[in-house]
Scaffold this active site. Structure first.
Site, short mmCIF file in Angstrom:
data_model
loop_
_atom_site.label_atom_id
_atom_site.label_comp_id
_atom_site.label_asym_id
_atom_site.label_seq_id
_atom_site.Cartn_x
_atom_site.Cartn_y
_atom_site.Cartn_z
N GLY A 105 54.12 51.82 48.32
CA GLY A 105 55.46 51.84 47.79
C GLY A 105 55.69 51.25 46.55
N GLY A 106 56.97 50.67 46.34
CA GLY A 106 57.06 49.78 44.91
C GLY A 106 56.18 48.58 44.79
N LYS A 113 43.35 48.33 47.89
CA LYS A 113 44.87 47.91 47.52
C LYS A 113 45.16 47.75 45.90
CE LYS A 113 48.23 44.67 49.20
NZ LYS A 113 48.66 43.25 50.19
N THR A 133 49.78 50.52 46.07
CA THR A 133 49.48 51.83 46.56
C THR A 133 47.97 51.61 47.21
OG1 THR A 133 50.64 52.88 44.71
CG2 THR A 133 48.80 54.19 46.09
N VAL A 134 47.79 52.01 48.41
CA VAL A 134 46.48 52.03 49.14
C VAL A 134 45.78 52.97 48.99
CG1 VAL A 134 45.34 51.36 51.28
CG2 VAL A 134 47.29 50.22 50.70
N ASP A 157 53.96 35.68 57.76
CA ASP A 157 54.50 36.98 57.92
C ASP A 157 53.92 37.79 58.93
OD1 ASP A 157 56.39 38.76 57.20
OD2 ASP A 157 55.11 39.72 55.62
#
Length: 745
Positions: A432-433, A451, A436-437, A547
């Protein structure tokens, strides 16, 4: 003591706000600003979507009120907070902020923004905390308690005056008569405390008064001297009673079913904004908070259909210069040279000179020289990025540690370009923002996930390098493996093992009919607990993940759990039990004790894991909509039902159908213990692992006695004070469970 704030003299400050605050939306001549049929302005203030005035014209939490009974009309947010301007590009709202005033040098007060707080917070980048007065110390802190357990505040500054004839010229940096300070915590409201500066006497506050406020930095810089003149004549009551301040806003993905501008698919991790020519990005690195921007070469409102329109660069020659003929193109423009009328002799001369130069360049091998220079420039640029991304330090770490050298490799950019076919769009797995993977195949035929971050921000680079350092020193079957990294690009690239079956969040909350069985959920919970317990107490360094959530638990083809995303993690010294750090995590999983104290401990990860257990038991998202509220916390709702012995009201029916109610009750009590508000009352991850080992083993042994022992251990175990857990009766029982289990660890 409390102080009363007199009613604002809005006429003068309104004029000032209209003149000095120009942080408005760019004029959208070619595209829509608001939703069809909705007002686009209130007085001189433009109101772009997701903000709106009428019903059905705004996104949840962004409703405004326009008071047209006054001239000019005034715009309000929440419970009467006046709006002075809105910016889509910066993601900010400028509001009218009150000035706290007192005749005494010691008082307590509060500052608050709009009542609707969840998509708004005070911007630390745009605002200052300012105090005007003599011989005072002003503190800004959390509204529920100015001081946290560690004694820190959001901001503190001191102002001094030597006598009542003090010269107040200069800037607020000097601390003479006033002071300013940056704001550390970005909150929607604050507590404020002013105390005397004991080192200086006498107290001149009764002569000058004391003023405390949060203010826009640019506005204060331009109006500071005028405010100081009013301050020295405060008995005339000429000091303004409100000033402009700036709030930041975002779109929150959790619990919002109408987020059509961003969502592509329920089982996809890709996102886009509603307008075709727009991009989305994460706010503060938080995956649940997002904003949109029009793509380069476009302008307008990215939050609505066809909101981003092409910029006609040819109509703005001052911004987009062109010495020839300007041709506008979608997202860009082309500048072609003016045609010249060339005579025949001139044409012959040009041809002759061109042929001569062409022959000369051919003889000198210009093509080869150009190619060599290009390679050298690319090599220098890669070396520059390598050094900037601490490549030399990482090389030294790898060369000095054989264990890390065997697990970690520094890849070249050429290797990863070959593995991904030069980062072909068809190789994208998700993102996403934030980044990117890509799927890649290395020269040794290993399939990997690469990544790559999209945004060049030093904070992103630091998080990448933090993940490299932590994963290079961990080795566990349930922690995603880091094969290496590439430091030759502007933002480092990370190379992981390829995990093909998506995230636990997609399997629990996606729309697939193939739901995880209770047996698989129980095993995934155990494997995740093993990984976190390893990070806390068995790795070469103790690591707090910070997280833990279902979106960061990847599943293999055999549904084996892999804990991932260590960008926000922190390593801890052996003799430390916690550290003070900026609050970071995901809404719904964040430890309340960590949120209010900024002290990160191993029990913060325990709380987040407790939320995951509740999700596994209920298949409900961490924040969900209910009849009474549109943003109910799963953690609080789960604990409330458990306290009333009403687990059956929320337990997933699939678990009941599979005959797992008895095991589920044990896991539910464990989840409740993990979700205790006080960290000292929660179990350690090693204790959590022990309980889950017993429950998991019972499903193979079919030993009801084992289940009852686990239940008793949960009921009677005093978690408080058992930081390690290895010497407790519960851990002894856990060793018996482990010895009797045939599950490989």
């Amino acid at each position: 003591m409390t102080i009363s704030i007199p009613s604002s003299r809005r006429a003068s400050i309104g004029t000032i706000g209209a003149l000095v605050f120009q942080l408005l939306v760019v004029a959208l001549a070619a595209g829509p600003i608001a939703l069809p049929g909705c007002p686009e302005s209130c007085g001189h203030i433009t109101v772009p979507y997701p903000f709106g005035i009428s019903k059905g014209c705004f996104h949840e939490g962004f409703g405004l009120t326009c008071d047209e009974m006054q001239y000019p009309p005034r715009l309000f947010l929440g419970d009467g907070v006046e709006v002075l301007g809105i910016s889509l590009t910066d993601g900010t709202v400028r509001i009218r902020s009150k000035v706290l005033r007192s005749s005494f040098s010691e008082f307590n007060g509060s500052w608050s923004g709009p009542a609707v707080t969840w998509p708004f917070s005070v911007s630390s980048a745009w605002n200052w905390f300012v105090a005007i007065g003599c011989n005072i110390v002003a503190k800004l802190g959390h509204p529920s308690g100015l001081h946290t357990q560690d004694g820190s505040q959001a901001s503190t500054c001191a102002a001094a005056c030597l006598d009542d004839h003090q010269n107040f010229t200069g800037t607020s940096c000097s601390g003479i008569g006033r002071c300013r300070a940056s704001i550390v915590w970005e909150l929607p409201s604050y507590g404020i405390q002013v105390t005397p500066l004991a080192a200086l006497t006498p107290d001149f506050s009764s002569y000058t008064g004391v003023y405390v406020f949060i203010v826009d930095q640019d506005w204060f810089s331009r109006n500071e001297n005028e405010m100081m003149v009013n301050f020295t004549h405060s008995y005339e009551k000429t000091m303004v009673e409100s000033v402009p301040a700036v709030l930041e806003w975002w779109l929150d993905l959790i619990g919002n079913k109408d987020m059509l501008p961003l969502s592509v698919g329920p089982n996809s991790s890709e996102f886009r904004c509603l307008s075709l020519n727009s991009d989305s990005y994460f706010v503060f690195g938080d995956y649940e908070k997002r904003r949109c921007n029009c793509s380069q070469g476009y302008e307008g409102n990215p939050y609505i259909t066809d909101g981003c329109q092409d910029i006609n660069e040819c109509l703005q020659p001052d911004v987009y210069p062109c010495n020839g003929t300007c041709i506008n193109m979608p997202g860009t423009y082309r500048c072609s040279a003016k045609k010249r009328i060339i005579t025949l002799p001139g044409l012959i001369t040009i041809i002759a000179v061109g042929a001569g130069f062409g022959l000369l360049f051919s003889l000198l091998g210009v093509a080869q020289v150009t190619k060599t220079l290009k390679k050298q420039r690319a090599k220098k640029l890669r070396q520059k990025f390598f050094e900037k991304n601490h490549g030399l330090l990482l090389q030294q770490l790898i060369s000095s540690n054989k264990d890390i050298a065997e697990k970690m490799k520094i890849f070249s950019l050429e290797e990863l370009e070959q593995a991904t076919n030069k980062f072909d769009h068809n190789r994208i797995l998700g993102g996403g923002g934030h980044g990117t993977v890509y799927k890649g195949i290395l020269s040794d035929q290993r399939v990997v996930a690469i990544k790559k971050a999209n945004i060049v921000v030093q904070r992103e680079i630091d998080q990448f390098l933090n993940e490299v350092v932590i994963l290079s020193q961990t080795n566990h079957r349930n922690v995603v493996k880091l094969f290496g990294c590439c430091l030759e690009t502007e933002v480092p690239l990370l190379v992981y093992e390829f995990i093909s079956n998506g995230t636990l969040s997609c399997h629990l909350h996606g729309q697939s009919d193939n739901h995880l069985s209770w047996k698989d959920r129980l095993r995934i919970a155990l494997e995740t607990a093993r990984a976190i317990a390893y990070l806390h107490s068995a790795a070469s360094i103790s690591v707090y993940h910070r997280d833990i959530k279902c979106a960061n638990i990847l599943l293999t083809d055999t549904l084996t759990a892999k804990v991932s995303d260590f960008g926000a993690s922190r390593s801890i010294a052996i003799d430390e039990t916690g550290i003070l750090t900026a609050i970071q995590g995901t809404y719904g999983y964040l430890d309340p004790e960590y949120y209010y104290t900024s002290r990160l401990t191993e029990k913060s990860d325990v709380y987040s894991f407790g939320v995951i257990l509740a999700e596994l038991l209920t298949r409900i998202t961490p924040v969900f909509s209910s009849h009474s509220s549109e943003g109910t916390s799963l953690a609080s709702h789960f604990v409330s039902l458990m306290s009333d012995n009403r687990l059956s009201d929320i337990l997933d029916t699939q678990i009941v159908n599979e005959g797992g109610v008895e095991d589920a009750e044990v896991v539910a009590r464990l989840a409740k213990a993990c979700l205790s508000l006080k960290g000292e009352e929660r179990p350690t991850m090693r204790q959590v692992e022990t309980i889950l080992e017993g429950v998991h083993s019972s499903r193979f042994d079919h030993n009801s006695q084992t289940i009852r022992v686990g239940q008793s251990a949960l009921k009677d175990q005093p978690w408080k004070g058992n930081n390690g857990g290895e010497g407790t009766r519960l851990y002894s029982l856990g060793k018996e469970f482990i010895e009797s289990s045939e599950i490989p660890r």
